[in-house]
Design an enzyme around this catalytic site. Structure first.
Site, PDB file in Angstrom:
ATOM      1  N   CYS A 136      29.259  49.415 -11.711  1.00  0.00           N
ATOM      2  CA  CYS A 136      29.603  50.746 -12.206  1.00  0.00           C
ATOM      3  C   CYS A 136      28.342  51.457 -12.696  1.00  0.00           C
ATOM      4  O   CYS A 136      27.850  51.168 -13.792  1.00  0.00           O
ATOM      5  CB  CYS A 136      30.621  50.602 -13.334  1.00  0.00           C
ATOM      6  SG  CYS A 136      31.039  52.156 -14.140  1.00  0.00           S
ATOM      7  N   CYS A 139      28.638  53.563 -15.852  1.00  0.00           N
ATOM      8  CA  CYS A 139      28.683  52.729 -17.062  1.00  0.00           C
ATOM      9  C   CYS A 139      27.305  52.201 -17.430  1.00  0.00           C
ATOM     10  O   CYS A 139      26.950  52.141 -18.609  1.00  0.00           O
ATOM     11  CB  CYS A 139      29.613  51.534 -16.858  1.00  0.00           C
ATOM     12  SG  CYS A 139      31.198  51.940 -16.123  1.00  0.00           S
ATOM     13  N   ASP A 140      26.525  51.788 -16.452  1.00  0.00           N
ATOM     14  CA  ASP A 140      25.347  50.967 -16.762  1.00  0.00           C
ATOM     15  C   ASP A 140      23.994  51.571 -16.378  1.00  0.00           C
ATOM     16  O   ASP A 140      22.956  50.981 -16.689  1.00  0.00           O
ATOM     17  CB  ASP A 140      25.490  49.593 -16.078  1.00  0.00           C
ATOM     18  CG  ASP A 140      26.666  48.811 -16.654  1.00  0.00           C
ATOM     19  OD1 ASP A 140      27.025  49.065 -17.822  1.00  0.00           O
ATOM     20  OD2 ASP A 140      27.223  47.962 -15.941  1.00  0.00           O
TER      21      ASP A 140
END
Ligand SMILES: Cc1cc2nc3c(=O)[nH]c(=O)nc-3n(C[C@H](O)[C@H](O)[C@H](O)COP(=O)(O)OP(=O)(O)OC[C@H]3O[C@@H](n4cnc5c(N)ncnc54)[C@H](O)[C@@H]3O)c2cc1C
Length: 331
Positions: A136, A139-140
């Site tokens: 993701c 997300c990261d």
């Protein structure tokens, strides 16, 4: 079957969506049963830092956050079974479903079984999950500021993830098995025009490289035409080869789209079966975030509550609701 054996609300799935639905229905005195799955906690159990969930200014470890979600629902009376539902029958109410041979009944069901990010299936990939291997970018990506990363995949989401990663990473190498893309031409053109993105085509990943302390250092890539192997140094490794919604259990029972995601109506979490609601990644292939999953978990709880209030008030609904009746305003 005794009346007392029939639950008012059962939630299938124990990720952000399921636990939020459990919190809301528990606080509405509905004593929900959460069949949270053998892999309780959901997708966030395989990640480390979560920095984009509101309320955690210093970030939080994914498994810790899910433990806290669960504890909050438990505090208000949610009950849990840590196992998978193996069969459902939504043909009449109360709905029936099974955990192996054990049969359960419920007036409403909230499906929150989420999705699973596809993996390459490499041992080294699994070992370094949450330690540089990610599924993701939204997300990261921020963990890879001024670093180099690899993205695997050739579809729209791989292009999107690669482009997003260039906001942080100095170099993004997209590795794809073929020399043609499943991604739309416009997305490929955008990625090609980005000078931080490089492509390695006709190639497959053999191994993700990392240190003993658990930090990604690169990847071994094999050219599928020449069989030559090379190493690409990288600090992050993003797998972007798609997601599979966990809906096999509901096939034939509920309407799904071509990708197998459960279809919900308009702005509600209603499915085509009145009394069955769906929340989280199982019905969302666009946003796929913990906060959006939790948001629809809340919606599903409120939708289920209203549905039950209607039942108690004697408003009978046909099993397949009329579109006009299905909007909450008309309940
Ligand atoms: C590696 C990784 C890192 C991520 N990082 C972030 C991040 O930093 N921030 C963010 O916002 N999002 C992040 N995401 C996305 C986020 O995890 C998901 O959007 C979110 O978890 C979706 O929640 P959900 O409740 O819909 O489903 P899931 O989290 O997928 O949970 C589904 C639950 O259903 C259960 N289940 C499945 N089948 C059954 C069955 N038959 N019976 C009973 N239970 C069943 C599963 O065991 C699981 O408990 C990340 C995802 C991944 C993969």
């Amino acid at each position: 079957m005794n009346e007392s054996d029939i639950r008012k609300v059962t939630i299938i799935g124990g990720g952000p969506a399921g636990y939020t639905a459990a919190l809301y229905t528990a606080r509405a005195n509905l004593t929900p049963l959460v069949i949270e799955g053998f892999a309780w906690g959901g997708q966030l159990m395989i990640t480390s830092d979560v920095e984009n969930y509101p309320g955690y200014p210093d970030g939080v470890l994914g498994p810790q956050m899910m433990q806290e979600f669960r504890a909050q629902a438990e505090r208000f009376g949610a009950e849990f079974i840590t196992d998978d539902v193996t069969r459902v029958d939504f043909s009449e109410r109360p709905f029936r479903f099974w955990v192996d041979d054990e049969e359960h009944h419920s007036e409403t069901v909230i499906i929150a079984t989420g999705a699973v990010a596809r993996q390459l299936g490499l041992e080294s990939e699994q070992k370094l999950q949450g330690a540089g291997v990610s599924y993701c970018a939204v997300c990261d990506a921020a963990f890879f500021r001024d670093k180099e990363v690899v993205v695997v995949g050739g579809g729209d989401s791989a292009m999107e993830e690669a482009i997003f990663l260039t906001k942080f990473a100095t170099k993004v190498t997209v590795v794809h098995r073929r020399d043609e893309f499943r991604a739309s031409p416009i997305m490929v053109d955008r990625a090609r025009a980005n000078e931080r993105i490089e492509f390695v085509l006709d190639s497959a990943v053999e191994e993700v490289l990392g240190t003993d302390e658990g930090r990604v250092t690169g990847a071994v890539i094999r050219n599928l035409r020449t069989e030559e192997t090379t190493e690409i140094p990288a600090d992050g490794f993003f797998v972007a080869i798609g997601h599979d919604p966990s809906t096999a259990l509901f096939r034939g029972q509920i309407d799904m789209d071509v990708g197998g995601y459960i279809e919900t109506r308009g702005k509600t979490t209603e499915t085509n079966v009145p009394g069955v609601f769906a929340a989280g990644d199982v019905q969302d292939h666009v946003y796929r975030q913990a906060v959006t999953a939790a948001g629809t978990g809340c919606q599903a709880a409120l939708d289920a509550e209203r549905f039950l209030a209607d039942l108690e008030g004697g408003v009978e609904r046909p099993l397949v609701a009329d579109e006009a009746l299905a909007t909450p305003q008309n309940w």
